[in-house]
Design a protein around this motif. Structure first.
Motif, PDB file in Angstrom:
ATOM      1  N   GLY A 167       0.867  -1.081   0.064  1.00 24.61           N
ATOM      2  CA  GLY A 167       0.085   0.071  -0.128  1.00 24.61           C
ATOM      3  C   GLY A 167       0.896   1.095  -0.050  1.00 24.61           C
ATOM      4  N   ALA A 168       2.090   1.206  -0.145  1.00 27.73           N
ATOM      5  CA  ALA A 168       3.012   2.474  -0.311  1.00 27.73           C
ATOM      6  C   ALA A 168       2.702   3.210  -1.311  1.00 27.73           C
ATOM      7  CB  ALA A 168       4.415   2.012  -0.038  1.00 27.73           C
ATOM      8  N   LEU A 169       2.735   4.503  -1.326  1.00 25.86           N
ATOM      9  CA  LEU A 169       2.246   5.473  -2.164  1.00 25.86           C
ATOM     10  C   LEU A 169       3.511   5.856  -2.971  1.00 25.86           C
ATOM     11  CD1 LEU A 169      -0.763   7.324  -0.480  1.00 25.86           C
ATOM     12  CD2 LEU A 169      -0.812   5.540  -2.222  1.00 25.86           C
ATOM     13  N   TYR A 170       3.519   6.191  -3.988  1.00 21.75           N
ATOM     14  CA  TYR A 170       4.602   6.600  -4.838  1.00 21.75           C
ATOM     15  C   TYR A 170       4.051   7.431  -6.045  1.00 21.75           C
ATOM     16  CZ  TYR A 170       7.646   2.840  -3.013  1.00 21.75           C
ATOM     17  OH  TYR A 170       8.211   2.097  -2.318  1.00 21.75           O
ATOM     18  N   ALA A 171       5.119   8.682  -6.387  1.00 25.94           N
ATOM     19  CA  ALA A 171       4.935   9.478  -7.857  1.00 25.94           C
ATOM     20  C   ALA A 171       5.053   8.475  -8.943  1.00 25.94           C
ATOM     21  CB  ALA A 171       5.639  10.532  -7.523  1.00 25.94           C
ATOM     22  N   ALA A 172       4.531   8.424  -9.803  1.00 28.71           N
ATOM     23  CA  ALA A 172       4.854   7.405 -10.880  1.00 28.71           C
ATOM     24  C   ALA A 172       4.352   7.849 -12.261  1.00 28.71           C
ATOM     25  CB  ALA A 172       3.785   6.247 -10.586  1.00 28.71           C
ATOM     26  N   LEU A 173       4.717   6.959 -13.168  1.00 26.16           N
ATOM     27  CA  LEU A 173       4.335   7.371 -14.519  1.00 26.16           C
ATOM     28  C   LEU A 173       3.544   6.340 -14.939  1.00 26.16           C
ATOM     29  CD1 LEU A 173       7.512   8.425 -16.142  1.00 26.16           C
ATOM     30  CD2 LEU A 173       5.681   9.738 -15.684  1.00 26.16           C
ATOM     31  N   GLU A 174       2.165   6.846 -15.591  1.00 22.47           N
ATOM     32  CA  GLU A 174       1.480   5.611 -16.225  1.00 22.47           C
ATOM     33  C   GLU A 174       1.820   5.576 -17.567  1.00 22.47           C
ATOM     34  OE1 GLU A 174      -3.179   4.442 -16.212  1.00 22.47           O
ATOM     35  OE2 GLU A 174      -2.594   6.479 -15.131  1.00 22.47           O
ATOM     36  N   LEU A 175       2.432   4.718 -18.074  1.00 24.35           N
ATOM     37  CA  LEU A 175       2.921   4.316 -19.246  1.00 24.35           C
ATOM     38  C   LEU A 175       1.863   3.822 -20.144  1.00 24.35           C
ATOM     39  CD1 LEU A 175       6.085   2.190 -18.407  1.00 24.35           C
ATOM     40  CD2 LEU A 175       5.767   4.645 -18.570  1.00 24.35           C
ATOM     41  N   ALA A 176       2.239   4.128 -21.477  1.00 20.53           N
ATOM     42  CA  ALA A 176       0.879   3.947 -22.667  1.00 20.53           C
ATOM     43  C   ALA A 176       0.665   2.305 -22.548  1.00 20.53           C
ATOM     44  CB  ALA A 176       1.577   4.235 -23.853  1.00 20.53           C
ATOM     45  N   GLU A 177       1.374   1.693 -22.335  1.00 22.95           N
ATOM     46  CA  GLU A 177       0.931   0.144 -22.282  1.00 22.95           C
ATOM     47  C   GLU A 177       0.297  -0.219 -21.006  1.00 22.95           C
ATOM     48  OE1 GLU A 177       5.498   0.381 -21.510  1.00 22.95           O
ATOM     49  OE2 GLU A 177       4.338   0.963 -22.953  1.00 22.95           O
ATOM     50  N   ASP A 178      -0.134   0.640 -20.305  1.00 23.96           N
ATOM     51  CA  ASP A 178      -1.070   0.178 -19.169  1.00 23.96           C
ATOM     52  C   ASP A 178      -0.155  -0.277 -17.974  1.00 23.96           C
ATOM     53  OD1 ASP A 178      -3.382   1.183 -20.263  1.00 23.96           O
ATOM     54  OD2 ASP A 178      -3.926  -0.700 -21.100  1.00 23.96           O
ATOM     55  N   LYS A 179       1.018   0.109 -18.057  1.00 21.22           N
ATOM     56  CA  LYS A 179       1.988  -0.243 -16.717  1.00 21.22           C
ATOM     57  C   LYS A 179       2.075   1.012 -15.942  1.00 21.22           C
ATOM     58  CE  LYS A 179       4.666  -4.124 -18.489  1.00 21.22           C
ATOM     59  NZ  LYS A 179       5.898  -4.799 -18.598  1.00 21.22           N
ATOM     60  N   ILE A 180       2.415   0.838 -14.882  1.00 14.89           N
ATOM     61  CA  ILE A 180       2.839   1.885 -13.794  1.00 14.89           C
ATOM     62  C   ILE A 180       4.368   1.807 -13.089  1.00 14.89           C
ATOM     63  CG2 ILE A 180       2.157   2.843 -11.550  1.00 14.89           C
ATOM     64  CD1 ILE A 180      -0.069   3.133 -13.448  1.00 14.89           C
ATOM     65  N   ARG A 181       5.081   2.917 -13.419  1.00 17.94           N
ATOM     66  CA  ARG A 181       6.462   2.815 -12.898  1.00 17.94           C
ATOM     67  C   ARG A 181       6.698   3.925 -12.020  1.00 17.94           C
ATOM     68  NH1 ARG A 181      10.344   2.790 -17.638  1.00 17.94           N
ATOM     69  NH2 ARG A 181       9.735   0.664 -17.629  1.00 17.94           N
ATOM     70  N   PRO A 182       6.930   3.704 -10.721  1.00 15.76           N
ATOM     71  CA  PRO A 182       7.224   4.438  -9.731  1.00 15.76           C
ATOM     72  C   PRO A 182       8.485   5.283 -10.204  1.00 15.76           C
ATOM     73  CG  PRO A 182       7.355   2.524  -8.888  1.00 15.76           C
ATOM     74  CD  PRO A 182       7.307   2.288 -10.123  1.00 15.76           C
ATOM     75  N   ILE A 183       8.293   6.771 -10.020  1.00 10.63           N
ATOM     76  CA  ILE A 183       9.443   7.640 -10.520  1.00 10.63           C
ATOM     77  C   ILE A 183      10.525   7.684  -9.301  1.00 10.63           C
ATOM     78  CG2 ILE A 183      10.185  10.135 -10.783  1.00 10.63           C
ATOM     79  CD1 ILE A 183       7.033  10.684 -11.547  1.00 10.63           C
ATOM     80  N   GLY A 184      11.660   7.054  -9.805  1.00 10.78           N
ATOM     81  CA  GLY A 184      12.985   7.216  -8.852  1.00 10.78           C
ATOM     82  C   GLY A 184      12.968   5.848  -8.147  1.00 10.78           C
ATOM     83  N   SER A 185      12.413   4.856  -8.656  1.00 16.08           N
ATOM     84  CA  SER A 185      12.314   3.453  -7.890  1.00 16.08           C
ATOM     85  C   SER A 185      12.358   2.505  -9.143  1.00 16.08           C
ATOM     86  CB  SER A 185      11.158   3.200  -6.994  1.00 16.08           C
ATOM     87  OG  SER A 185      11.199   4.096  -5.766  1.00 16.08           O
ATOM     88  N   ARG A 186      13.184   2.451  -9.904  1.00 17.82           N
ATOM     89  CA  ARG A 186      13.116   1.371 -10.976  1.00 17.82           C
ATOM     90  C   ARG A 186      12.860  -0.098 -10.825  1.00 17.82           C
ATOM     91  NH1 ARG A 186      14.902   3.288 -16.195  1.00 17.82           N
ATOM     92  NH2 ARG A 186      15.201   5.445 -16.116  1.00 17.82           N
ATOM     93  N   ASP A 187      13.405  -0.235  -9.472  1.00 15.82           N
ATOM     94  CA  ASP A 187      13.428  -1.796  -8.983  1.00 15.82           C
ATOM     95  C   ASP A 187      12.137  -1.978  -8.322  1.00 15.82           C
ATOM     96  OD1 ASP A 187      16.026  -1.913  -9.705  1.00 15.82           O
ATOM     97  OD2 ASP A 187      16.895  -1.627  -7.743  1.00 15.82           O
ATOM     98  N   GLY A 188      11.091  -1.022  -8.204  1.00 11.84           N
ATOM     99  CA  GLY A 188       9.999  -1.443  -7.720  1.00 11.84           C
ATOM    100  C   GLY A 188       9.789  -0.679  -6.119  1.00 11.84           C
ATOM    101  N   CYS A 189       9.022  -1.203  -5.319  1.00 16.11           N
ATOM    102  CA  CYS A 189       8.576  -1.042  -4.110  1.00 16.11           C
ATOM    103  C   CYS A 189       9.687  -1.198  -3.015  1.00 16.11           C
ATOM    104  CB  CYS A 189       7.393  -1.303  -3.726  1.00 16.11           C
ATOM    105  SG  CYS A 189       6.848  -0.756  -2.010  1.00 16.11           S
ATOM    106  N   ARG A 190       9.765  -0.587  -1.931  1.00 13.54           N
ATOM    107  CA  ARG A 190      10.890  -0.969  -1.149  1.00 13.54           C
ATOM    108  C   ARG A 190      10.491  -2.481  -0.370  1.00 13.54           C
ATOM    109  NH1 ARG A 190       8.106   3.556   2.040  1.00 13.54           N
ATOM    110  NH2 ARG A 190       6.274   2.576   3.461  1.00 13.54           N
ATOM    111  N   CYS A 191       9.224  -2.897  -0.516  1.00 16.53           N
ATOM    112  CA  CYS A 191       8.638  -4.277  -0.090  1.00 16.53           C
ATOM    113  C   CYS A 191       9.122  -5.281  -1.142  1.00 16.53           C
ATOM    114  CB  CYS A 191       7.229  -4.263   0.162  1.00 16.53           C
ATOM    115  SG  CYS A 191       6.469  -4.458  -1.171  1.00 16.53           S
ATOM    116  N   GLY A 192       9.715  -4.868  -2.204  1.00 14.33           N
ATOM    117  CA  GLY A 192      10.078  -5.716  -3.245  1.00 14.33           C
ATOM    118  C   GLY A 192       9.097  -5.919  -4.210  1.00 14.33           C
TER     119      GLY A 192
END
Length: 65
Positions: A18-43
């Motif tokens: 449930g952690a919240l991140y600023a993110a980019l919603e990519l054209a192919e319906d994927k979400i990528r957190p800004i500044g966290s290319r590896d994903g969430c801190r929980c993995g």
């Protein structure tokens, strides 16, 4: 040019913790957190866009008193 214009900024929640991140919603319906290319801190690497109301989220104070 590329399809980068189709990306939009949003707020996204990690589907696992449930952690919240600023993110980019990519054209192919994927979400990528800004500044966290590896994903969430929980993995987790699965995110859901959060609507403006944040009505499904409770913000708890986790500080000790």
């Amino acid at each position: 040019m590329g399809d980068q214009d189709d990306n939009r900024r949003t707020i996204a929640a990690c589907e696992q913790c449930g952690a919240l991140y600023a993110a980019l919603e990519l054209a192919e319906d994927k979400i990528r957190p800004i500044g966290s290319r590896d994903g969430c801190r929980c993995g987790s690497t699965c995110f859901t866009p959060v609507d403006d109301s944040l009505s499904d989220f409770s913000l708890e104070d986790t500080t000790d008193t």
